[in-house]
Design a protein around this motif. Structure first.
Motif, PDB file in Angstrom:
ATOM      1  N   TYR A  39      31.754   8.393  12.173  1.00 52.35           N
ATOM      2  CA  TYR A  39      30.998   7.339  11.496  1.00 52.35           C
ATOM      3  C   TYR A  39      29.611   7.251  12.098  1.00 52.35           C
ATOM      4  N   ASP A  40      28.672   6.765  11.304  1.00 54.74           N
ATOM      5  CA  ASP A  40      27.337   6.520  11.839  1.00 54.74           C
ATOM      6  C   ASP A  40      27.202   5.039  12.195  1.00 54.74           C
ATOM      7  N   GLU A  41      26.056   4.680  12.702  1.00 58.11           N
ATOM      8  CA  GLU A  41      25.829   3.294  13.121  1.00 58.11           C
ATOM      9  C   GLU A  41      25.194   2.453  12.018  1.00 58.11           C
ATOM     10  N   GLY A  42      25.030   3.052  10.843  1.00 58.34           N
ATOM     11  CA  GLY A  42      24.409   2.329   9.732  1.00 58.34           C
ATOM     12  C   GLY A  42      22.937   2.680   9.608  1.00 58.34           C
ATOM     13  N   ILE A  43      22.488   2.834   8.372  1.00 57.07           N
ATOM     14  CA  ILE A  43      21.102   3.192   8.077  1.00 57.07           C
ATOM     15  C   ILE A  43      20.466   2.079   7.259  1.00 57.07           C
ATOM     16  N   ASP A  44      19.280   1.669   7.652  1.00 55.93           N
ATOM     17  CA  ASP A  44      18.588   0.581   6.981  1.00 55.93           C
ATOM     18  C   ASP A  44      18.253   0.980   5.545  1.00 55.93           C
ATOM     19  N   CYS A  45      18.765   0.216   4.586  1.00 54.56           N
ATOM     20  CA  CYS A  45      18.485   0.456   3.175  1.00 54.56           C
ATOM     21  C   CYS A  45      17.938  -0.804   2.508  1.00 54.56           C
ATOM     22  N   ALA A  46      17.183  -1.583   3.273  1.00 64.13           N
ATOM     23  CA  ALA A  46      16.559  -2.781   2.707  1.00 64.13           C
ATOM     24  C   ALA A  46      15.559  -2.372   1.639  1.00 64.13           C
ATOM     25  N   PRO A  47      15.359  -3.192   0.614  1.00 63.67           N
ATOM     26  CA  PRO A  47      14.375  -2.862  -0.429  1.00 63.67           C
ATOM     27  C   PRO A  47      13.020  -2.538   0.183  1.00 63.67           C
ATOM     28  N   GLN A  48      12.364  -1.514  -0.362  1.00 64.63           N
ATOM     29  CA  GLN A  48      11.088  -1.049   0.160  1.00 64.63           C
ATOM     30  C   GLN A  48       9.943  -1.418  -0.776  1.00 64.63           C
ATOM     31  N   SER A  49       8.793  -1.660  -0.180  1.00 68.42           N
ATOM     32  CA  SER A  49       7.588  -1.842  -0.980  1.00 68.42           C
ATOM     33  C   SER A  49       7.244  -0.514  -1.646  1.00 68.42           C
ATOM     34  N   LEU A  50       6.895  -0.576  -2.916  1.00 69.71           N
ATOM     35  CA  LEU A  50       6.555   0.634  -3.660  1.00 69.71           C
ATOM     36  C   LEU A  50       5.073   0.655  -4.013  1.00 69.71           C
ATOM     37  N   ASP A  51       4.241   0.351  -3.012  1.00 67.89           N
ATOM     38  CA  ASP A  51       2.787   0.403  -3.194  1.00 67.89           C
ATOM     39  C   ASP A  51       2.323   1.780  -3.641  1.00 67.89           C
ATOM     40  N   GLN A  52       3.087   2.794  -3.301  1.00 70.40           N
ATOM     41  CA  GLN A  52       2.761   4.166  -3.676  1.00 70.40           C
ATOM     42  C   GLN A  52       2.513   4.307  -5.176  1.00 70.40           C
ATOM     43  N   LEU A  53       3.184   3.476  -5.968  1.00 65.32           N
ATOM     44  CA  LEU A  53       3.135   3.624  -7.418  1.00 65.32           C
ATOM     45  C   LEU A  53       2.148   2.669  -8.085  1.00 65.32           C
ATOM     46  N   GLU A  54       1.454   1.887  -7.292  1.00 62.41           N
ATOM     47  CA  GLU A  54       0.495   0.954  -7.867  1.00 62.41           C
ATOM     48  C   GLU A  54      -0.813   1.663  -8.228  1.00 62.41           C
ATOM     49  N   ALA A  55      -1.566   1.039  -9.115  1.00 61.94           N
ATOM     50  CA  ALA A  55      -2.881   1.576  -9.479  1.00 61.94           C
ATOM     51  C   ALA A  55      -3.833   1.440  -8.286  1.00 61.94           C
ATOM     52  N   PRO A  56      -4.885   2.249  -8.233  1.00 60.16           N
ATOM     53  CA  PRO A  56      -5.844   2.128  -7.129  1.00 60.16           C
ATOM     54  C   PRO A  56      -6.412   0.724  -7.027  1.00 60.16           C
ATOM     55  N   LYS A  57      -6.561   0.263  -5.803  1.00 63.18           N
ATOM     56  CA  LYS A  57      -7.121  -1.062  -5.553  1.00 63.18           C
ATOM     57  C   LYS A  57      -8.647  -0.997  -5.594  1.00 63.18           C
ATOM     58  N   LYS A  58      -9.275  -2.139  -5.744  1.00 63.35           N
ATOM     59  CA  LYS A  58     -10.729  -2.197  -5.746  1.00 63.35           C
ATOM     60  C   LYS A  58     -11.265  -1.709  -4.409  1.00 63.35           C
ATOM     61  N   ASN A  59     -12.291  -0.867  -4.468  1.00 63.79           N
ATOM     62  CA  ASN A  59     -12.958  -0.285  -3.298  1.00 63.79           C
ATOM     63  C   ASN A  59     -12.080   0.707  -2.530  1.00 63.79           C
ATOM     64  N   GLU A  60     -11.023   1.198  -3.160  1.00 63.37           N
ATOM     65  CA  GLU A  60     -10.182   2.220  -2.533  1.00 63.37           C
ATOM     66  C   GLU A  60     -10.778   3.596  -2.804  1.00 63.37           C
ATOM     67  N   GLU A  61     -10.773   4.462  -1.776  1.00 62.03           N
ATOM     68  CA  GLU A  61     -11.239   5.826  -1.979  1.00 62.03           C
ATOM     69  C   GLU A  61     -10.157   6.628  -2.680  1.00 62.03           C
ATOM     70  N   ILE A  62     -10.488   7.226  -3.800  1.00 63.52           N
ATOM     71  CA  ILE A  62      -9.539   8.035  -4.544  1.00 63.52           C
ATOM     72  C   ILE A  62     -10.026   9.470  -4.613  1.00 63.52           C
ATOM     73  N   CYS A  63      -9.122  10.363  -4.938  1.00 64.09           N
ATOM     74  CA  CYS A  63      -9.395  11.793  -4.923  1.00 64.09           C
ATOM     75  C   CYS A  63      -9.252  12.345  -6.341  1.00 64.09           C
ATOM     76  N   LEU A  64     -10.200  13.139  -6.769  1.00 66.52           N
ATOM     77  CA  LEU A  64     -10.187  13.734  -8.103  1.00 66.52           C
ATOM     78  C   LEU A  64     -10.151  15.250  -7.980  1.00 66.52           C
ATOM     79  N   LEU A  65      -9.053  15.860  -8.456  1.00 71.30           N
ATOM     80  CA  LEU A  65      -8.942  17.312  -8.510  1.00 71.30           C
ATOM     81  C   LEU A  65      -9.372  17.762  -9.898  1.00 71.30           C
ATOM     82  N   LYS A  66     -10.454  18.493  -9.946  1.00 69.81           N
ATOM     83  CA  LYS A  66     -10.936  18.998 -11.227  1.00 69.81           C
ATOM     84  C   LYS A  66     -10.418  20.423 -11.400  1.00 69.81           C
TER      85      LYS A  66
END
Length: 330
Positions: free
Chosen positions: A128-155
């Motif tokens: 058995y393992d000692e348990g793995i944390d599976c609490a809900p995670q923030s999914l900021d990864q999927l949000e739109a760019p924030k104001k004044n955030e540096e973004i990258c454009l691949l042309k």
């Protein structure tokens, strides 16, 4: 007292679909009884040398909020027994969640007959393992760019791909990407490996240079398990094993996730739900450094992945190239 782990298998079998359903229903009922503080004695064999230890393990979870997650036989076999109702054994992988912690246990199971019916019973806790944390995670990864955030454009030859970058979660990878891109390292380089419903991959893997080239004068360390996931459109570093990050990168292009694999992975439920909704490659989590996410141009990524390829996943015709990479403030 009997030691079920010492029984000699007579024949190894493959668990049938209804065997899997039977054990699943049995363990679901067990979890319900355990959570409700009911009696769990009927779920254990009565003559195992390890049964007291097994019962003691599960008593730690009594009356807590327990959720069944997953079962699968790792071994399934016949042993010599008094009759055919008592000759099946199995080593069972069993996952359950207690509050926000997921626990994985390897159980020794015996299918035995009592006075009324035939049931699977727990004979031992093998691991058995000692348990793995599976609490809900923030999914900021999927949000739109924030104001004044540096973004990258691949042309690219066929359109533009917009990337958000995550310097807080993957500072080494983002620094490396920005410095190489601003030096023009990726200009006029191809997506040399493309696999539809998997990834498109670039960098020096096409033989045009040394894959270890980086802003750190060679390979650098991983930054995994930082709350970033391989959702469809995730941008991550390719590697040859732990801590071999250089200039290779890939963008996930997978619109569907096999729902059957998700219970096997120790992921928060909201992450699993997002994988089912968006697609991605959850089997890559924990092995590759995710440092960006496509927020615009997934259709371009899909078009690149749709190219006909040879047996080595190289485009048969002229590959799509990155013409330039720019950084702007949103």
């Amino acid at each position: 007292m009997k030691d079920y782990t010492k029984e000699k298998p007579l024949r190894h079998l493959i668990a049938r679909h209804w065997d899997e359903l039977e054990i699943k229903e049995r363990l679901e009922t067990f979890v319900q009884e355990l959570s409700n503080g009911g009696t769990i004695t009927p779920f254990f064999v009565g003559d195992s040398s390890s049964i007291d230890q097994a019962r003691e393990f599960f008593k730690h979870f009594e009356t807590r909020r327990i959720t069944f997650r997953y079962t699968a036989f790792q071994l399934f076999y016949k042993v010599a027994a008094d009759d055919d109702y008592n000759d099946l054994r199995g080593q069972l992988l069993f996952k359950f969640q207690v509050d926000n912690s997921e626990h994985t246990v390897l159980l020794m199971m015996a299918r035995l007959r009592d006075a009324e019916n035939v049931e699977w019973k727990i004979a031992d806790v093998l691991w058995y393992d000692e348990g793995i944390d599976c609490a809900p995670q923030s999914l900021d990864q999927l949000e739109a760019p924030k104001k004044n955030e540096e973004i990258c454009l691949l042309k690219t030859d066929i359109g533009e791909i917009g990337l958000r970058l995550f310097p807080e979660q993957a500072p080494f990878a983002v620094k490396n990407w920005i410095e190489l891109a601003k030096q023009g390292f990726y200009d006029d380089t191809p997506f040399a490996r493309v696999i539809k419903e998997f990834v498109i991959q670039g960098g020096a893997l096409d033989g045009s240079g040394e894959e270890a080239v980086s802003s750190y004068d060679g390979y650098f360390e991983d930054e995994v398990d930082r709350g970033l996931y391989h959702f469809n459109g995730a941008c991550a570093l390719g590697n040859h094993g732990p801590h071999t990050n250089g200039n290779q990168f890939f963008i996930v292009q997978n619109t569907k996730v096999d729902a059957d694999i998700l219970p096997q992975l120790s992921l928060p439920e909201n992450v699993k739900e997002m994988y089912l909704s968006l697609g991605g490659l959850p089997e890559l989590d924990g092995r590759y450094t995710v440092f960006g996410q496509v927020f615009r141009g997934l259709d371009v990524v899909a078009a690149i992945a749709d190219q006909p390829t040879n047996s080595e996943d190289a485009p048969l015709q002229a590959p799509v190239k990155i013409r330039s990479i720019q950084f702007i403030i949103s």
